[in-house]
Design a protein around this motif. Sequence first.
Motif, PDB file in Angstrom:
ATOM      1  N   HIS B  99      76.029  39.098 -27.737  1.00  0.00           N
ATOM      2  CA  HIS B  99      74.920  39.575 -28.444  1.00  0.00           C
ATOM      3  C   HIS B  99      74.462  40.966 -27.797  1.00  0.00           C
ATOM      4  O   HIS B  99      73.832  41.778 -28.375  1.00  0.00           O
ATOM      5  N   ARG B 100      74.706  41.290 -26.583  1.00  0.00           N
ATOM      6  CA  ARG B 100      74.355  42.581 -25.968  1.00  0.00           C
ATOM      7  C   ARG B 100      75.129  42.721 -24.530  1.00  0.00           C
ATOM      8  O   ARG B 100      75.656  41.722 -24.163  1.00  0.00           O
ATOM      9  N   GLU B 252      66.176  40.291 -22.771  1.00  0.00           N
ATOM     10  CA  GLU B 252      65.611  41.637 -22.684  1.00  0.00           C
ATOM     11  C   GLU B 252      65.625  42.172 -21.040  1.00  0.00           C
ATOM     12  O   GLU B 252      64.832  43.114 -20.845  1.00  0.00           O
ATOM     13  N   ASP B 278      74.447  50.734 -23.345  1.00  0.00           N
ATOM     14  CA  ASP B 278      73.750  49.360 -23.839  1.00  0.00           C
ATOM     15  C   ASP B 278      74.048  49.062 -25.175  1.00  0.00           C
ATOM     16  O   ASP B 278      73.614  49.693 -25.974  1.00  0.00           O
ATOM     17  N   TYR B 280      73.579  46.572 -27.895  1.00  0.00           N
ATOM     18  CA  TYR B 280      72.855  45.417 -28.563  1.00  0.00           C
ATOM     19  C   TYR B 280      73.005  45.124 -29.878  1.00  0.00           C
ATOM     20  O   TYR B 280      71.957  45.336 -30.791  1.00  0.00           O
ATOM     21  N   THR B 282      73.295  42.278 -31.664  1.00  0.00           N
ATOM     22  CA  THR B 282      72.610  41.028 -32.408  1.00  0.00           C
ATOM     23  C   THR B 282      71.249  41.139 -31.663  1.00  0.00           C
ATOM     24  O   THR B 282      71.149  40.246 -30.370  1.00  0.00           O
ATOM     25  N   LYS B 283      70.229  41.269 -32.174  1.00  0.00           N
ATOM     26  CA  LYS B 283      68.902  41.240 -31.720  1.00  0.00           C
ATOM     27  C   LYS B 283      68.354  39.834 -31.708  1.00  0.00           C
ATOM     28  O   LYS B 283      68.566  39.241 -32.717  1.00  0.00           O
ATOM     29  N   ARG B 284      67.784  39.617 -30.677  1.00  0.00           N
ATOM     30  CA  ARG B 284      66.889  38.295 -30.477  1.00  0.00           C
ATOM     31  C   ARG B 284      65.879  38.329 -31.521  1.00  0.00           C
ATOM     32  O   ARG B 284      65.199  39.357 -31.589  1.00  0.00           O
ATOM     33  N   GLU B 285      65.642  37.300 -32.147  1.00  0.00           N
ATOM     34  CA  GLU B 285      64.551  37.235 -33.053  1.00  0.00           C
ATOM     35  C   GLU B 285      63.180  36.867 -32.284  1.00  0.00           C
ATOM     36  O   GLU B 285      63.259  35.860 -31.658  1.00  0.00           O
ATOM     37  N   GLU B 286      62.062  37.409 -32.538  1.00  0.00           N
ATOM     38  CA  GLU B 286      60.801  37.023 -32.134  1.00  0.00           C
ATOM     39  C   GLU B 286      60.500  35.768 -32.591  1.00  0.00           C
ATOM     40  O   GLU B 286      60.343  35.520 -33.724  1.00  0.00           O
ATOM     41  N   THR B 334      60.863  36.507 -24.022  1.00  0.00           N
ATOM     42  CA  THR B 334      62.065  36.210 -24.303  1.00  0.00           C
ATOM     43  C   THR B 334      62.847  35.381 -23.299  1.00  0.00           C
ATOM     44  O   THR B 334      64.236  35.208 -23.727  1.00  0.00           O
TER      45      THR B 334
END
Lengths: 365, 688
Positions: B99-100, B252, B278, B280, B282-286, B334
């Motif tokens: 994802h990152r 994060e 960096d 990134y 696949t962003k993490r969903e809040e 996160t």
Amino acid sequence: MSEQKQQVLEIKNIFEQEFSRFADVRNTINNLSLSVAENLRHEISEFKIKHTGKKSLIAEAKKLIGRVAPEERGTFGQFVQSVEKEIVTAIDGLEEKLKTYINEVKTAREAIDVTLPARRPRVGHLHPLTLLRQRIEDIFVSMGYAIEDDREIETDYYNFDALNIPEGHPARESQDTFYTTTGLALRSQTSTVQIRAMERRGAPLRVIAPGRVFRRDTPDMTHVPMFHQIEGLCVDKGITMAHLKGTVAEWLRRLFGKDTKIRMRPSYFPFTEPSAEFDFSCFKCDGTGTFEGERCRPCKGSGWIELGGCGMVHPNVLKNCNVDPEIYSGFAFGFGLERMCALMYALDDIRYMFDNDVRFLEQFR
Amino acid sequence: MNISYNWLKDLIETDLTPQEIAENLTKIGLAVEGIHPFANDFVFDIDLTSNRGDCLSHWGVAREISAIADCGLRIADSNLERNSANPDLVTIQDADLCHRFTARIIKNVKIKPSPEWLVKRLEAIGQRAVNNVADITNYVMHELGNPMHAFDLNKLAEKRIVVRRARVGEKMQTLDEVERSFSEDMLLICDSEKPVAVGGVMGGLHSSISDETTDVLLEVAYFKRDSIRQTSRKLGLATEAAYRFERGVDIENLIRASNRATELIIELASGVAGDFVDIYPTKREEISVELRYEKIKALTGLDVSNEEAARILTKLGFKSAIRNPQPAIFTVPTWRHDISIEQDLVEEVARHVGYDKIGVELPPSVGAGEYQPNEVRKFHLRQALANLGFDEAISYSFIDTKNDDTFELIPDLVDEELEEKFVTLQDSIIEGAVRMRPSLLSGLLDAVRTNFNHQRKDVKLFELGKVFATASNEMDLPKEQELFGLVLTGGETFEGKSMTGRELDFFDTKGALEVAMDAINLPSLQYKPKEIKHLRKGQAAEILFNGRTVGSIGRINDEISATYKFRQPVYVAEIDLQTLLAEKENAVFYKPLSKFPAVTRDVSFLVKRTTSYTEIIQTVQDQGFDLCKNVSFVDVYEGKGMADDERSVTIRLEYRSDERTLIEAEVEEIHRQILAEIETKLGAKQRF
């Protein structure tokens, strides 16, 4: 008359002479063996017939009474009778003495060792797991719980999914669970019964599920691949963790005594939220950690014994059983019976539970 | 997991003693199993639950302490440049698994042993020091929770990184010097040509830091949790990195961790910071979770003010968007992968308020308790058997396949048509025991052997337990049937007496079954001579209930006895308890007591050994004389003075009328008729 009197005196004399052979008996009686005493008694009874029977000299002497002058008959008669009485008394006295002695010897001989073991067929023993399970079931039935059990071979749905244990969760790893060749699981916890009971009974409900479970643990002193769990479930409106704590405290007090205390520590189980582990104050050292000046064994000196897991039923589990978590809440708790048994009986190796060694089984009542 | 007290104090502003910290941690669910002194430090041994990946570092534990002890956290920010002249330094081809990914180039490093303070820190928590760069990556992971990996930049083809799934047949030697093959579902960190690390699990040997290394590429990344778990399991590689990635790290926090490590490398290996990228994709969903404050009390019974609840959550990193009016909405930090519903927030508040504050009360009582439907009957059954001298056995449900054809099973359990009649486990823990038992007898015979081995020759055992078989319909779950089995051997035994009495035999076994039937309050069973696979011919019977076969009884045959090395007769019985318990229980009705005397007659018959006692009784009963109230067994004699194929059976006939005293003549007439019928029908001869 004096002739007759003389004759009677002669009879008395003969008697005394013959009776003298028993003279020693009175003194030595306590040394006589039973057979000698019995022979003697027989001899005496014959002697008695000889000296007092119908054909005895004294009986003959009585016939003399008629020959005495009428005015002397009274006196003579009395005289004869007195002699007769003397003879009878002498013989009876000895006979009685012997009889008493023989009875005493016989009684002494028949005396038993009352401390010898009773005559009683050997009684068998229930398995310690049965004994403990029955005690715990009794407690919960009296608290209004229904006892339930169900299948031991289960689908992944009942063993995992319905319990909110998702695919990929460590508890689902096949390292822990036995699978059949057709892909079914041997239930790894009795929580499966929670689901089936809720499906059957709906809410509200209170059930206790004791049962056999399976985990791929290699046998050692504290692990066996098959063991027993007892799981409790209470679902109703307004159920809180305080009810959970109260219920766990209540049954442990009934089992271990009224001073038993419990504590809960936060923990994690997929099927409860919030989750906790529960401990109870050690039954041996009363929570002091020290027993007879030494570090207490069951609680390892901590004063607390870790028993099992508990928590508020996860809303996903309730939903899976068609119970609305907005209306109902519930608590669940579970613990291993073998571990509890081992604690109660100071058993250091739980493998004995399934050896069926009679030397082990017969220790429990 | 090991946590150093000194290290924690670097991160939080607290004066708490090790003991106080331990108590606090245990209270909030980070169970401290022990506090071990190490040099001038103390090390906490923490038993962490699998949901708390965020606490697998000193920082994570410090955060929990800051909430419970309400103290501040020390966070050092970095002012390292974060840019790169090389946009191709890192390429992520499989963003679903990675994802990152961050990479930092550090040049001109000198590889040497770490300074003493660093070695001590690592040793305190049980880690072995290797060299400065490797130690720093390890150190920062234990401090901040992000696993990272340092590559020797000059060993990477084209000095760049490609993150992709493995190709068919791809192989690499990992740091542990084992050559490993990868499957296509595994994520690899590669250079332009070949794999250089198993993503999130272990680095490759070739590209690892060595004494010759001068330039380093530092990877701090985030990988998909499930993917790491599967790869780690498949490769049998359980590493500290995989352990953390599986449980979820803070996506994060990568830059901070990278900077922390870079600064340490600059400091301790005299490196120079270079390019940083960096990626990134696949962003993490809040995640936001609603909290109705009253739910705290509804679930836990705790009285917690809204302010206190909000304070705890804020300290733990939750951000509240709406506090008033209710419900409050909290954004999940996160680093927390275990929070998704309201109940999770309730637990956060409750564990920090303290479970010890939860009250102790019983739920209001409703309804009545109940045992399982047949539990009381089974209780009586167990008790009756125990009173008869039987000990209760519990055996494993899985047995060896070598028992498959040994025992005749209860009827209707297995479907002989099926290819796989039995339930079988994929593998065993106790050697060979993969079969789910279809009979209790193998377990009971094993138990007899165990006891014989301990010089215990007089054994009586019973067991209640389930047996298993494949269901006829493949859509159905396997059959599970509860049986009752017993075994007995040796002589009659008495409490407190070593000498045994009479040798036990078939009729003791039968007696035990009758006791069992009485205990569960059912009418008696019938016994029919039959050849049974595991039983000795002539001492075997099938057991019937209302004409239906429910089990078998008899003496174990010589062949099985030989296998078990039994040198004395062993008797067994097994019945289908579940079927019997489904039957209606006996009802008891009073019968008036007779006012008139009975006349009894004992009579002995010489019969062929093939004539059974039951046939004699049946012949009497079939004649239906009302006045013949009872016929019972007195004795049987065979042997001396008898022909080999004959035996003498003595029975007692009881004649009585409920209305009057019988006269001799009428009894005589009936008695004569009965005897005549027995003689004619069964070829029996009256002896006396």
